[in-house]
Design a protein around this motif. Sequence first.
Motif, short mmCIF file in Angstrom:
data_model
loop_
_atom_site.label_atom_id
_atom_site.label_comp_id
_atom_site.label_asym_id
_atom_site.label_seq_id
_atom_site.Cartn_x
_atom_site.Cartn_y
_atom_site.Cartn_z
N GLN A 107 43.14 44.32 25.59
CA GLN A 107 43.45 43.16 24.56
C GLN A 107 44.92 42.91 24.32
OE1 GLN A 107 40.57 43.08 21.40
NE2 GLN A 107 39.27 44.75 22.40
N ASP A 124 48.46 40.32 28.86
CA ASP A 124 48.82 38.71 28.95
C ASP A 124 47.50 38.26 29.64
OD1 ASP A 124 51.48 38.38 28.31
OD2 ASP A 124 52.12 39.64 30.12
N GLY A 125 46.65 39.02 30.26
CA GLY A 125 45.28 38.32 30.97
C GLY A 125 44.73 39.29 31.67
N TYR A 184 48.88 42.31 33.42
CA TYR A 184 47.78 41.87 33.57
C TYR A 184 46.95 43.14 34.04
CZ TYR A 184 49.28 36.98 33.84
OH TYR A 184 49.75 35.98 33.78
N VAL A 188 42.19 37.50 25.18
CA VAL A 188 43.06 37.13 26.12
C VAL A 188 42.33 36.34 27.25
CG1 VAL A 188 44.55 39.02 25.52
CG2 VAL A 188 43.02 39.40 27.42
#
Length: 480
Positions: A203, A206-207, A133, A236
Amino acid sequence: MQNTKPHAALLASPGMGHLIPVLELGKRLVTNHGFNVTVFVATTDNSLSKSQLIEQTPSPNLLNVVLLPPVDVSSLITPTTGILTQLAIMMREALPKLRSAILAMKFCPTVLIVDLFGTEAMVIADEFNMLKYVFITSNAWFLALTLHMPTLDKVVEDNHVKNQEALLIPGCKSLEFDDTFEPVLDRNDQIYVEYKHMGVQMQKFDGILVNTWQDLEGTTIGALGGEKKLGRVAPVPVYPIGPLVRAVKPGPRSEVLDWLDMQPIDSVIYVSFGSGGTLSAKQTTELAYGLESSDRRFIWVVRPPIETDSAAAVFKTSHRSDDSPDFLPDGFLTRTRKMGLVVSKWAPQNEILSHPSVGGFISHCGWNSALESIVNGVPMIAWPLYAEQKMNAAMLTEDVGVAIRSKSLPTKEVVGREEIETMVRTIMDKGDARRARVKTLKSSAERALSKGGSSYNSLSHVANDSETAFKYLKAKPQGA
């Protein structure tokens, strides 16, 4: 000993604007979601010491904070290399140190969370089969610009940079040229390339976590996470988890707080431009006269000015060898001794903003400072100097409604004493609508972070995904 909890590794660049919210994120993962947390901090020989880092760490016993071995970037930069470019280069050079540090851990972390300058650490997360992340320590509007930049063609960029047209960001507030983020202005500057590269890298994560909350930026957050047919910006998931700000630390009382204890409620305006902002000699003089003529109480964290005709100088060092404020107008300290307090270079900002006597803040609009002001219910005079601060100032003034700003940009023109006096009187007026608005947002921020609140739930989604990964990808000793 078995590894019974999911383990998060956080990577922070050394600047306080990134480090403080990363540390607060780590604390929340431990206290609210039962994680083990290791915070890795990239360093150079000139950056944070271990003792300085411990001073900034919330509840040091909760977090394992590791200073990565210093990297030497002297051969990769020049005297004119900007601070943002230096950070990008330093974080890239620190990646082998991060990999070695993770290899040395008894159990591999389940998730890696990096700040904006650490996006290239994605390859390390993939190598160790970790969730990954990005944590944007600024706001959702800045995140939207960062994700949108790699999609722009040359014509659109030229219309913004050369023709000074507003830049349209799908579903979000347009970015006026005067408020634009400086790295987008010069394709020949390395930070332009670095910044667009960050937008591309993000991008693939995972987030994305962002230091804001639903009530503050609902429209922008909706655009980031909405349907693509409606102009979704983020490919995402985006998780607003803020406001994460430095907690007020118990400890010895300072003279500043003792002075505030003697002042009426909401009567003092606090003036500070952050760790990287320095005013010119002329602007310092105008600010002094403006504060004096406003006839309002003040605390001013003042630094020796740069001897230049420009309005502001950023991340520059004065050649003065003393801390005496002899650069202030003659007689200023004597005339204002009953109404003002001048503090040299540093003051306990969050403790000051949380004091009931403080009713306004002249701020450079660094996002940490802006959030500290909002969560303490203090309206602002926006005085942006560098980085994305002009964007922050525009949003806080025009959209959020908790700040006012000068007619001209402080980075381009000297703001005169008369305008400063007017702004101070306005923001300190107890009937000003911005005061009521910021009190509402203070309550909103508290709800967002409390159990069941929007930001609490948002971070819970990330924690749950990490716990699921932990169950299926059993952490094991490295090299097994």
